[in-house]
Design an enzyme around this catalytic site. Structure first.
Site, PDB file in Angstrom:
ATOM      1  N   CYS A  87      43.597  38.792  34.016  1.00 43.04           N
ATOM      2  CA  CYS A  87      44.850  38.431  34.685  1.00 43.04           C
ATOM      3  C   CYS A  87      45.507  37.254  33.948  1.00 43.04           C
ATOM      4  CB  CYS A  87      44.614  38.155  36.172  1.00 43.04           C
ATOM      5  SG  CYS A  87      46.120  38.203  37.179  1.00 43.04           S
ATOM      6  N   HIS A 192      42.582  43.543  37.440  1.00 40.15           N
ATOM      7  CA  HIS A 192      41.327  42.944  37.883  1.00 40.15           C
ATOM      8  C   HIS A 192      40.217  43.990  37.799  1.00 40.15           C
ATOM      9  CE1 HIS A 192      42.738  39.046  39.498  1.00 40.15           C
ATOM     10  NE2 HIS A 192      43.884  39.704  39.622  1.00 40.15           N
ATOM     11  N   GLU A 194      37.114  43.694  38.392  1.00 38.67           N
ATOM     12  CA  GLU A 194      36.177  43.557  39.511  1.00 38.67           C
ATOM     13  C   GLU A 194      36.696  44.217  40.784  1.00 38.67           C
ATOM     14  OE1 GLU A 194      38.889  39.963  39.968  1.00 38.67           O
ATOM     15  OE2 GLU A 194      38.102  41.216  38.334  1.00 38.67           O
TER      16      GLU A 194
END
Length: 212
Positions: A87, A192, A194
């Site tokens: 990011c 992202h 994750e």
């Protein structure tokens, strides 16, 4: 083997920490720690720089941590440790950010971070939610990931690279929006991983196995 996720008070790192720890266990990549200590970053085998919020605030926070900025630069530029920016952590890899004020980045991937300007007025900024990757060129971190894979974005600014060869993937959001950049031992993702379910976890695992 140790992967350091840099904590410079620019985002909630809990989900990233858990995702990286899970994949490190799966691929046998040693330990993953979240740290704000320069000596740990300097000695890490891999480095992850996350980031949420505005480019100027993240840049200032990174430079404001005692010794951390210099340790990061030495590890990546001199020791050539594999690096992943996430990011705003990816955006900081560039030359400059244009959010609120002109702010210098790390300068690793020449280019500018500018506001997303969709050609379709119905598309809102920030660009938030799932989008389909379009892979521009192969990269080890994308092993097993194909065009059309879903990844999760939350951002209002994106990277315009100077050298097109350093854009690895993009998405369509009323025009091209850069999704992945990289060169040498460095790679950055605007989304992202994750939070990107199986695709994101695969990319994390690929990064932890990557030997550039």
């Amino acid at each position: 083997m140790r992967t350091a996720i840099i904590d410079y008070e620019s985002g909630n790192l809990h989900s990233a920490e858990k995702a990286f720890q899970r994949m490190a266990a799966e691929v046998g990549a040693g330990e993953v720690i979240v740290t704000d200590k320069a000596d740990i970053v300097a000695s890490a085998d891999r480095i992850v720089l996350p980031g949420d919020g505005a480019y100027p605030a993240c840049a200032a926070a990174l430079r404001g941590q005692s010794g951390l900025y210099d340790a990061l630069r030495e590890a990546v530029e001199v020791k050539a440790r594999p690096f992943l920016g996430i990011c705003v952590g990816m955006q900081l890899m560039t030359s400059r950010g244009h959010e609120y004020e002109l702010t210098d980045g790390l300068g690793w991937v020449p280019g500018d971070v500018e506001k997303i300007m969709p050609t379709d007025a119905s598309l809102k900024v920030p660009h938030m939610g799932w989008n389909d990757l379009v892979i521009d060129r192969p990269h080890p971190v994308l092993d097993g990931v194909e065009t059309g894979a879903h990844t999760y974005f939350v951002h209002s600014y994106h990277v315009h690279v100077t050298n097109p060869e350093e854009r690895i993937a993009h998405v369509d959001y009323g025009g091209d929006v850069t999704a992945i950049i990289g060169r040498d031992t460095m790679v950055g993702v605007q989304f992202h991983p994750e939070k990107s379910q199986d695709t994101g976890l695969r990319m994390i695992g690929n990064f932890l196995r990557w030997k550039p």
